[in-house]
Write a protein that holds these residues in place. Structure first.
Motif, PDB file in Angstrom:
ATOM      1  N   PRO A 271       0.823  -1.218   0.000  1.00  0.00           N
ATOM      2  CA  PRO A 271       0.000   0.000   0.000  1.00  0.00           C
ATOM      3  C   PRO A 271       0.857   1.268   0.000  1.00  0.00           C
ATOM      4  CG  PRO A 271      -0.761  -1.537   1.687  1.00  0.00           C
ATOM      5  CD  PRO A 271       0.538  -2.071   1.165  1.00  0.00           C
ATOM      6  N   ILE A 272       0.361   2.273  -0.706  1.00  0.00           N
ATOM      7  CA  ILE A 272       1.009   3.588  -0.724  1.00  0.00           C
ATOM      8  C   ILE A 272      -0.052   4.641  -0.444  1.00  0.00           C
ATOM      9  CG2 ILE A 272       2.819   2.903  -2.344  1.00  0.00           C
ATOM     10  CD1 ILE A 272       1.226   4.419  -4.536  1.00  0.00           C
ATOM     11  N   GLY A 273       0.395   5.822  -0.101  1.00  0.00           N
ATOM     12  CA  GLY A 273      -0.527   6.929   0.123  1.00  0.00           C
ATOM     13  C   GLY A 273      -0.871   7.612  -1.189  1.00  0.00           C
ATOM     14  N   PHE A 274      -1.973   8.366  -1.185  1.00  0.00           N
ATOM     15  CA  PHE A 274      -2.405   9.080  -2.380  1.00  0.00           C
ATOM     16  C   PHE A 274      -1.329  10.056  -2.860  1.00  0.00           C
ATOM     17  CE2 PHE A 274      -4.676  12.449  -4.651  1.00  0.00           C
ATOM     18  CZ  PHE A 274      -5.291  11.679  -5.633  1.00  0.00           C
ATOM     19  N   ASP A 275      -0.614  10.680  -1.927  1.00  0.00           N
ATOM     20  CA  ASP A 275       0.439  11.618  -2.316  1.00  0.00           C
ATOM     21  C   ASP A 275       1.534  10.911  -3.111  1.00  0.00           C
ATOM     22  OD1 ASP A 275      -0.895  13.710  -1.124  1.00  0.00           O
ATOM     23  OD2 ASP A 275       0.256  13.630   0.744  1.00  0.00           O
ATOM     24  N   ASP A 276       1.834   9.653  -2.760  1.00  0.00           N
ATOM     25  CA  ASP A 276       2.823   8.887  -3.531  1.00  0.00           C
ATOM     26  C   ASP A 276       2.316   8.621  -4.943  1.00  0.00           C
ATOM     27  OD1 ASP A 276       4.765   8.714  -1.496  1.00  0.00           O
ATOM     28  OD2 ASP A 276       3.720   7.005  -0.595  1.00  0.00           O
ATOM     29  N   PHE A 277       1.040   8.254  -5.065  1.00  0.00           N
ATOM     30  CA  PHE A 277       0.450   8.023  -6.383  1.00  0.00           C
ATOM     31  C   PHE A 277       0.551   9.283  -7.243  1.00  0.00           C
ATOM     32  CE2 PHE A 277      -3.400   8.526  -9.025  1.00  0.00           C
ATOM     33  CZ  PHE A 277      -3.141   7.541  -9.963  1.00  0.00           C
TER      34      PHE A 277
END
Length: 119
Positions: free
Chosen positions: A10-16
């Motif tokens: 899982p990653i955060g939206f900011d990473d996406f």
């Protein structure tokens, strides 16, 4: 590299949002017989301010160079350029594997303005 069949961590939206994926229109496509794996050299127009960028794509199983101009595709436009033999690939053209692991290009289902960002 992780197993492509397993979900990534899982990653955060900011990473996406750090990955800049845009739609562009292929304006030129040429065979790239010098590549280690069969490939096609693409020139993709993303409109302003990105402009035209080059990409080497291993898509010879499903696509012929003469059929690609005019097709809209998605590509990552903010990776560093990568030298592929004597060819500089400036963007990563995106695709998914078919049942044999061969690349199928990803693009919008309808004509959209060049340069639109995936969200």
């Amino acid at each position: 590299m992780t197993d492509p069949k397993c979900p990534a961590a899982p990653i955060g939206f900011d990473d996406f949002m750090k990955v800049d994926i845009r739609v562009g229109t292929i304006v030129e496509a040429q065979p790239y017989p010098e590549a280690r794996k069969p490939a096609i050299k693409l020139v993709i127009d993303f409109g302003e301010p990105i402009g035209r960028k080059t990409s080497s794509a291993q898509i010879t199983r499903h696509y012929r160079p003469e059929d690609l101009p005019g097709r809209q595709v998605l590509a990552v436009v903010n990776f560093p350029p990568r030298q592929i033999g004597k060819f500089l690939s400036e963007v990563l053209t995106l695709g998914v594997p078919d049942s044999d692991g061969e690349v199928v290009l990803i693009g919008p289902g309808h004509e959209v303005p060049k340069g639109g960002r995936l969200f």
